[in-house]
Design an enzyme around this catalytic site. Structure first.
Site, PDB file in Angstrom:
ATOM      1  N   LYS A 101       1.178  -0.931   0.291  1.00  0.00           N
ATOM      2  CA  LYS A 101       0.289  -0.025  -0.511  1.00  0.00           C
ATOM      3  C   LYS A 101       0.533   1.302  -0.194  1.00  0.00           C
ATOM      4  O   LYS A 101       2.199   1.084   0.287  1.00  0.00           O
ATOM      5  CB  LYS A 101      -0.879  -0.131   1.751  1.00  0.00           C
ATOM      6  CG  LYS A 101      -0.459  -0.120   2.460  1.00  0.00           C
ATOM      7  CD  LYS A 101      -0.737  -0.826   3.590  1.00  0.00           C
ATOM      8  CE  LYS A 101      -0.243  -0.766   5.022  1.00  0.00           C
ATOM      9  NZ  LYS A 101      -0.890  -1.155   6.364  1.00  0.00           N
ATOM     10  N   ARG A 159     -10.437  -0.575  14.666  1.00  0.00           N
ATOM     11  CA  ARG A 159     -10.196   0.583  13.338  1.00  0.00           C
ATOM     12  C   ARG A 159     -10.973  -0.435  12.800  1.00  0.00           C
ATOM     13  O   ARG A 159     -12.052  -0.451  13.315  1.00  0.00           O
ATOM     14  CB  ARG A 159      -8.530   0.518  12.977  1.00  0.00           C
ATOM     15  CG  ARG A 159      -7.656   1.560  13.788  1.00  0.00           C
ATOM     16  CD  ARG A 159      -6.499   1.624  12.615  1.00  0.00           C
ATOM     17  NE  ARG A 159      -5.806   0.501  11.565  1.00  0.00           N
ATOM     18  CZ  ARG A 159      -4.724   0.375  11.307  1.00  0.00           C
ATOM     19  NH1 ARG A 159      -3.762   1.174  11.026  1.00  0.00           N
ATOM     20  NH2 ARG A 159      -4.479  -0.549  10.102  1.00  0.00           N
ATOM     21  N   TYR A 183      16.650  29.883   5.770  1.00  0.00           N
ATOM     22  CA  TYR A 183      15.875  30.931   6.479  1.00  0.00           C
ATOM     23  C   TYR A 183      15.390  31.070   7.666  1.00  0.00           C
ATOM     24  O   TYR A 183      16.027  29.800   8.812  1.00  0.00           O
ATOM     25  CB  TYR A 183      14.145  30.059   6.190  1.00  0.00           C
ATOM     26  CG  TYR A 183      13.253  30.164   4.473  1.00  0.00           C
ATOM     27  CD1 TYR A 183      13.323  31.612   4.563  1.00  0.00           C
ATOM     28  CD2 TYR A 183      13.643  29.691   4.013  1.00  0.00           C
ATOM     29  CE1 TYR A 183      12.366  31.755   3.109  1.00  0.00           C
ATOM     30  CE2 TYR A 183      13.114  29.530   2.971  1.00  0.00           C
ATOM     31  CZ  TYR A 183      12.825  30.990   3.077  1.00  0.00           C
ATOM     32  OH  TYR A 183      11.740  31.004   1.230  1.00  0.00           O
ATOM     33  N   MET A 196      11.801  24.154   1.434  1.00  0.00           N
ATOM     34  CA  MET A 196      10.832  23.776   0.630  1.00  0.00           C
ATOM     35  C   MET A 196      11.581  22.718  -0.727  1.00  0.00           C
ATOM     36  O   MET A 196      10.967  21.334  -0.858  1.00  0.00           O
ATOM     37  CB  MET A 196       9.396  24.394   0.611  1.00  0.00           C
ATOM     38  CG  MET A 196       8.881  23.700  -0.513  1.00  0.00           C
ATOM     39  SD  MET A 196       7.278  24.158  -2.039  1.00  0.00           S
ATOM     40  CE  MET A 196       6.614  25.331  -1.386  1.00  0.00           C
TER      41      MET A 196
HETATM   42  C1  LIG Z   1       0.054  -1.878   6.849  1.00  0.00           C
HETATM   43  C2  LIG Z   1      -0.404  -3.171   6.810  1.00  0.00           C
HETATM   44  C3  LIG Z   1       0.503  -4.161   6.812  1.00  0.00           C
HETATM   45  C4  LIG Z   1       2.044  -4.021   7.882  1.00  0.00           C
HETATM   46  O1  LIG Z   1       2.127  -3.931   8.639  1.00  0.00           O
HETATM   47  P1  LIG Z   1       3.746  -3.465   9.064  1.00  0.00           P
HETATM   48  O2  LIG Z   1       3.955  -2.673  10.228  1.00  0.00           O
HETATM   49  O3  LIG Z   1       4.829  -2.059   7.667  1.00  0.00           O
HETATM   50  O4  LIG Z   1       4.278  -4.363   8.535  1.00  0.00           O
HETATM   51  C5  LIG Z   1      -0.570  -5.466   8.030  1.00  0.00           C
HETATM   52  N1  LIG Z   1      -1.250  -5.324   7.796  1.00  0.00           N
HETATM   53  C6  LIG Z   1      -2.381  -4.648   7.395  1.00  0.00           C
HETATM   54  C7  LIG Z   1      -4.077  -4.944   7.504  1.00  0.00           C
HETATM   55  C8  LIG Z   1      -1.695  -3.256   7.621  1.00  0.00           C
HETATM   56  O5  LIG Z   1      -2.804  -2.672   7.496  1.00  0.00           O
END
Ligand SMILES: *Cc1c(COP(=O)(O)O)cnc(C)c1O
Length: 362
Positions: free
Chosen positions: A39, A131, A254, A310
């Site tokens: 992701k 969650r 800055y 930036m």
């Molecule tokens: C992002 C995620 C992972 C991976 O987690 P890490 O801590 O990056 O290893 C695994 N399972 C779910 C449901 C996630 O959202």
């Protein structure tokens, strides 16, 4: 003829380190299969590139957050499967049915939406992070009847070092294991990177059938168990745009937060907070800031001077007479150390790296 334009900012990514990290996590998962969370564009490294490399190494299960991310993967490598963690909204359905990916169902509404398709899905059950996910009560009440479930998963809240609460992980594991006996899915999956570190190869307590690492694939160290085994994968590299001499008493950047005590040689590099190199790496005013090294040179620390802008950062290169306009430096980006310096999480350090980086794989 125009030659190809190359960006003055690169994210150098190491294929061998990525694959070695996956293999270590796979070995630590014992008899369980080891997937990969890709992701957020594989935590900033490039989801397609990561999927191709891990798939060649034998990884089969890949996780993205949204259907847009699933679509962006394009055609999948043979044998690869993609799960979409955020489930399926009504407005996702057309795309979901057109793509070669399956949802991770999180709510009763999503279950009702997906059941009539007759297609395979995964299911998330909440065991305490609160969650996404159905409750164990929903599952026990038969909410999943009629679904074709590949993987039932849950997610650990406190498995990383910082949380210092393995009791909560143990409780989540136990509640998840209670569902395991119910035979509702082909496979069960609980552990992220930190959960894999908790897993003891002898009894495989946390791995179940399938693990889902993200951070540690990309060089993050979630717990002490990973130290010395997980290798750095991504190194930001920036080109020097200008070299200048700053006279004693003059200031840099800055708000003039750095004042030169002696004449100082300064390199201005093509990197800034818009690229994810945040102001928390700003140079010494009582604390240690970020730093860089000459690419392929001897390892001498080049400290950041003054505020990160930036698009620009100033480095002290007084120790390097030959460093010139056009030369490249490697930004110090050991995730554990950089997280300490910047007060950011290792996750933020990776996922914040912006679109102006040219991602280059070795
Ligand atoms: C992002 C995620 C992972 C991976 O987690 P890490 O801590 O990056 O290893 C695994 N399972 C779910 C449901 C996630 O959202």
């Amino acid at each position: 003829m125009m030659t190809e334009w190359r960006a003055p900012l690169r994210l150098q990514c190491n294929s061998a380190a990525l694959v070695a990290n996956w293999r270590w996590l796979a070995a630590r998962s014992g008899t369980a299969a080891c997937g990969a969370a890709i992701k957020a564009n594989a935590y900033g490294l490039g989801a397609q590139d990561v999927m191709a490399r891990l798939s060649r190494a034998g990884c089969r299960d890949f996780y993205v957050a949204t259907w847009g991310e699933a679509r962006a993967l394009g055609p999948l490598p043979s044998g690869a499967r993609v799960s979409v963690l955020h489930g399926v909204r009504e407005e996702d359905m057309a795309l979901a049915l057109a793509l070669d990916a399956r949802p991770v169902l999180n709510t009763l509404a999503q279950v009702a939406r997906w059941r009539p398709t007759g297609r395979v899905c995964d299911v998330m059950v909440d065991t305490g992070i609160n969650r996404l996910g159905l409750s164990a009560r929903d599952v026990e009440a038969g909410a999943l009847a009629g679904l074709k479930i590949d993987t039932m998963m849950s997610h650990l809240a406190c498995a990383d070092d910082a949380a210092q609460d393995d009791a909560m992980s143990a409780r989540q594991r136990q509640d998840f294991a209670a569902l395991h006996t119910k035979d509702v899915a082909e496979r069960f999956s609980l552990a992220n990177s930190a959960g894999i570190c908790l897993n003891d190869a002898a009894n495989n307590a946390y791995a179940f059938d399938l693990t889902r690492p993200g951070l540690a694939l990309y060089g993050g160290i979630p717990r002490a168990e990973a130290r010395g085994f997980i290798q750095q994968v991504a190194t930001p590299q920036a080109q020097i745009l200008q070299r200048r001499r700053v006279i004693a008493g003059d200031t840099v950047g800055y708000n003039a937060t750095f004042m030169a005590r002696d004449d100082t040689e300064v390199a201005i590099i093509n990197l800034g907070y818009a690229d994810g190199y945040l102001r928390s790496f700003s140079g010494p005013d009582g604390h240690v800031g970020g730093s860089a090294q000459v690419s392929c040179g001897e390892p001498v620390r080049l400290p950041v001077l003054g505020r990160v802008s930036m698009d620009l950062v100033a480095l002290d290169v007084t120790s390097h007479q030959i460093l010139a306009e056009g030369d490249w430096v490697d930004i110090d980006y050991n995730l554990l150390r950089a997280a300490n310096i910047a007060g950011l999480s290792q996750y933020e350090l990776l996922t914040g790296l912006g679109a102006r980086f040219e991602r280059v794989w070795s």
